[in-house]
Design an enzyme around this catalytic site. Sequence first.
Site, PDB file in Angstrom:
ATOM      1  N   GLY A  85     -45.754  47.425 -53.607  1.00  0.00           N
ATOM      2  CA  GLY A  85     -45.179  48.780 -53.707  1.00  0.00           C
ATOM      3  C   GLY A  85     -44.732  49.117 -55.123  1.00  0.00           C
ATOM      4  CD  GLU A 129     -49.384  45.171 -51.239  1.00  0.00           C
ATOM      5  OE1 GLU A 129     -50.310  44.630 -51.901  1.00  0.00           O
ATOM      6  OE2 GLU A 129     -48.780  46.179 -51.636  1.00  0.00           O
TER       7      GLU A 129
HETATM    8  N1  CAA Z   1     -38.761  42.180 -51.079  1.00  0.00           N
HETATM    9  C1  CAA Z   1     -37.541  41.663 -50.870  1.00  0.00           C
HETATM   10  N2  CAA Z   1     -36.969  40.767 -51.706  1.00  0.00           N
HETATM   11  C2  CAA Z   1     -37.673  40.379 -52.779  1.00  0.00           C
HETATM   12  C3  CAA Z   1     -38.960  40.860 -53.047  1.00  0.00           C
HETATM   13  C4  CAA Z   1     -39.517  41.822 -52.140  1.00  0.00           C
HETATM   14  N3  CAA Z   1     -40.708  42.384 -52.341  1.00  0.00           N
HETATM   15  N4  CAA Z   1     -39.426  40.281 -54.183  1.00  0.00           N
HETATM   16  C5  CAA Z   1     -38.456  39.457 -54.599  1.00  0.00           C
HETATM   17  N5  CAA Z   1     -37.395  39.507 -53.751  1.00  0.00           N
HETATM   18  C6  CAA Z   1     -36.145  38.757 -53.833  1.00  0.00           C
HETATM   19  C7  CAA Z   1     -36.335  37.291 -53.447  1.00  0.00           C
HETATM   20  O1  CAA Z   1     -36.325  37.137 -52.051  1.00  0.00           O
HETATM   21  C8  CAA Z   1     -35.171  36.666 -54.131  1.00  0.00           C
HETATM   22  O2  CAA Z   1     -34.012  36.891 -53.360  1.00  0.00           O
HETATM   23  P1  CAA Z   1     -33.040  35.629 -52.939  1.00  0.00           P
HETATM   24  O3  CAA Z   1     -32.510  35.152 -54.259  1.00  0.00           O
HETATM   25  O4  CAA Z   1     -32.026  36.276 -52.080  1.00  0.00           O
HETATM   26  O5  CAA Z   1     -33.902  34.616 -52.282  1.00  0.00           O
HETATM   27  C9  CAA Z   1     -35.003  37.469 -55.417  1.00  0.00           C
HETATM   28  O6  CAA Z   1     -35.694  38.721 -55.186  1.00  0.00           O
HETATM   29  C10 CAA Z   1     -35.649  36.816 -56.618  1.00  0.00           C
HETATM   30  O7  CAA Z   1     -36.991  36.516 -56.301  1.00  0.00           O
HETATM   31  P2  CAA Z   1     -37.641  35.045 -56.472  1.00  0.00           P
HETATM   32  O8  CAA Z   1     -36.591  33.990 -56.314  1.00  0.00           O
HETATM   33  O9  CAA Z   1     -38.813  34.964 -55.572  1.00  0.00           O
HETATM   34  O10 CAA Z   1     -38.069  35.122 -57.996  1.00  0.00           O
HETATM   35  P3  CAA Z   1     -39.282  34.348 -58.707  1.00  0.00           P
HETATM   36  O11 CAA Z   1     -39.127  34.608 -60.162  1.00  0.00           O
HETATM   37  O12 CAA Z   1     -39.356  32.944 -58.234  1.00  0.00           O
HETATM   38  O13 CAA Z   1     -40.616  35.091 -58.179  1.00  0.00           O
HETATM   39  C11 CAA Z   1     -42.010  37.002 -57.641  1.00  0.00           C
HETATM   40  C12 CAA Z   1     -40.869  36.423 -58.530  1.00  0.00           C
HETATM   41  C13 CAA Z   1     -43.320  36.280 -57.979  1.00  0.00           C
HETATM   42  C14 CAA Z   1     -42.114  38.460 -57.964  1.00  0.00           C
HETATM   43  C15 CAA Z   1     -41.650  36.757 -56.166  1.00  0.00           C
HETATM   44  O14 CAA Z   1     -40.335  37.237 -55.924  1.00  0.00           O
HETATM   45  C16 CAA Z   1     -42.561  37.468 -55.197  1.00  0.00           C
HETATM   46  O15 CAA Z   1     -43.670  37.011 -54.962  1.00  0.00           O
HETATM   47  N6  CAA Z   1     -42.093  38.600 -54.603  1.00  0.00           N
HETATM   48  C17 CAA Z   1     -42.839  39.313 -53.597  1.00  0.00           C
HETATM   49  C18 CAA Z   1     -44.011  40.054 -54.173  1.00  0.00           C
HETATM   50  C19 CAA Z   1     -44.797  40.743 -53.071  1.00  0.00           C
HETATM   51  O16 CAA Z   1     -45.367  40.101 -52.213  1.00  0.00           O
HETATM   52  N7  CAA Z   1     -44.800  42.072 -53.081  1.00  0.00           N
HETATM   53  C20 CAA Z   1     -45.471  42.860 -52.082  1.00  0.00           C
HETATM   54  C21 CAA Z   1     -44.470  43.273 -51.032  1.00  0.00           C
HETATM   55  S1  CAA Z   1     -45.236  44.039 -49.610  1.00  0.00           S
HETATM   56  C22 CAA Z   1     -45.546  45.608 -50.090  1.00  0.00           C
HETATM   57  O17 CAA Z   1     -45.251  46.029 -51.190  1.00  0.00           O
HETATM   58  C23 CAA Z   1     -46.193  46.467 -49.026  1.00  0.00           C
HETATM   59  C24 CAA Z   1     -46.671  47.805 -49.495  1.00  0.00           C
HETATM   60  O18 CAA Z   1     -47.684  47.957 -50.135  1.00  0.00           O
HETATM   61  C25 CAA Z   1     -45.951  48.992 -49.076  1.00  0.00           C
END
Ligand code: CAA
Length: 257
Positions: free
Chosen positions: A108, A131
């Site tokens: 997103g 995703e």
């Molecule tokens: N939603 C909710 N929380 C999120 C998030 C998300 N998309 N991305 C990161 N966070 C949170 C983590 O859960 C974490 O929280 P906690 O400390 O409470 O556990 C905090 O942010 C920090 O994140 P990380 O510890 O994971 O940080 P990192 O540096 O190790 O990794 C990252 C960074 C690679 C961006 C990893 O956070 C990640 O992969 N995030 C998700 C990315 C993703 O999959 N995005 C797509 C979401 S689905 C979507 O967007 C659907 C759509 O099209 C509408």
Amino acid sequence: MAYETLIVETRGAIGLITLNRPQALNALNSMVLKELLQAYEAFQADDAVGAMVLTGSERAFAAGADIKEMQPLDYVDVYGRDLMSGWDDVAKVRKPVIAAVSGFALGGGCELAMMCDIIIASETAKFGQPEITLGVIPGMGGSQRLTRAVGRYKAMDLILTGRLMDAAEAERAGLVSRVVAPERLLDEALEAAAKIASLSRPSVLMAKEAVNRALETTLEEGLRFERRLFHSLFSTEDQKEGMTAFIEKRKPAFKNR
Ligand code: CAA
């Protein structure tokens, strides 16, 4: 007005919106959507604002839709509330919006950047539609806007594998308008927005409308649409002023009329 998930301020004629959920890497939840629409509406209504800049933190523009908010939902929940449909309104704001992207613009977050009109990226920016790694697909326009921006093959690569691309690759692919050093990011975006805000408002709004129409219609219809808008600008005082100022070798004083 007080915002919970955004910092909203004006810098001269620019509306500056900063996503502000650092604990979640600016994940986009329903409150962000609600507040972003409020901020856009306020800047849209404010005649003193000519353009907007949307940015995040150094670490993340936005790491996607909020996975923790979505995780418990089932089909009936998301279909019933037409989850993500509200973001279509974000893409409909009429004044130009520049995305200033540093760090992660994923899922997103990448889709939100693509709802903006110009994407300026820091060298640290990382774009992706991961995703598929969560067992879903993009839901805020990624499969459509990314494909239009970078073409079918690059879009398939990113959306099917979920891999991230860096700012240089994103610029080569046509997703990013400019790449700048991290310390230049906000100034570069604010300067571009200030330039836009200094120009005649009707021509700016029509230019945005005309470019966007290119993605929605045939070439013949698009050319006709462009020409009609072009013609209509000859009814403005600013067209007379702009062209007269050029001939008189002076800066135009636009009145946005
Ligand atoms: N939603 C909710 N929380 C999120 C998030 C998300 N998309 N991305 C990161 N966070 C949170 C983590 O859960 C974490 O929280 P906690 O400390 O409470 O556990 C905090 O942010 C920090 O994140 P990380 O510890 O994971 O940080 P990192 O540096 O190790 O990794 C990252 C960074 C690679 C961006 C990893 O956070 C990640 O992969 N995030 C998700 C990315 C993703 O999959 N995005 C797509 C979401 S689905 C979507 O967007 C659907 C759509 O099209 C509408």
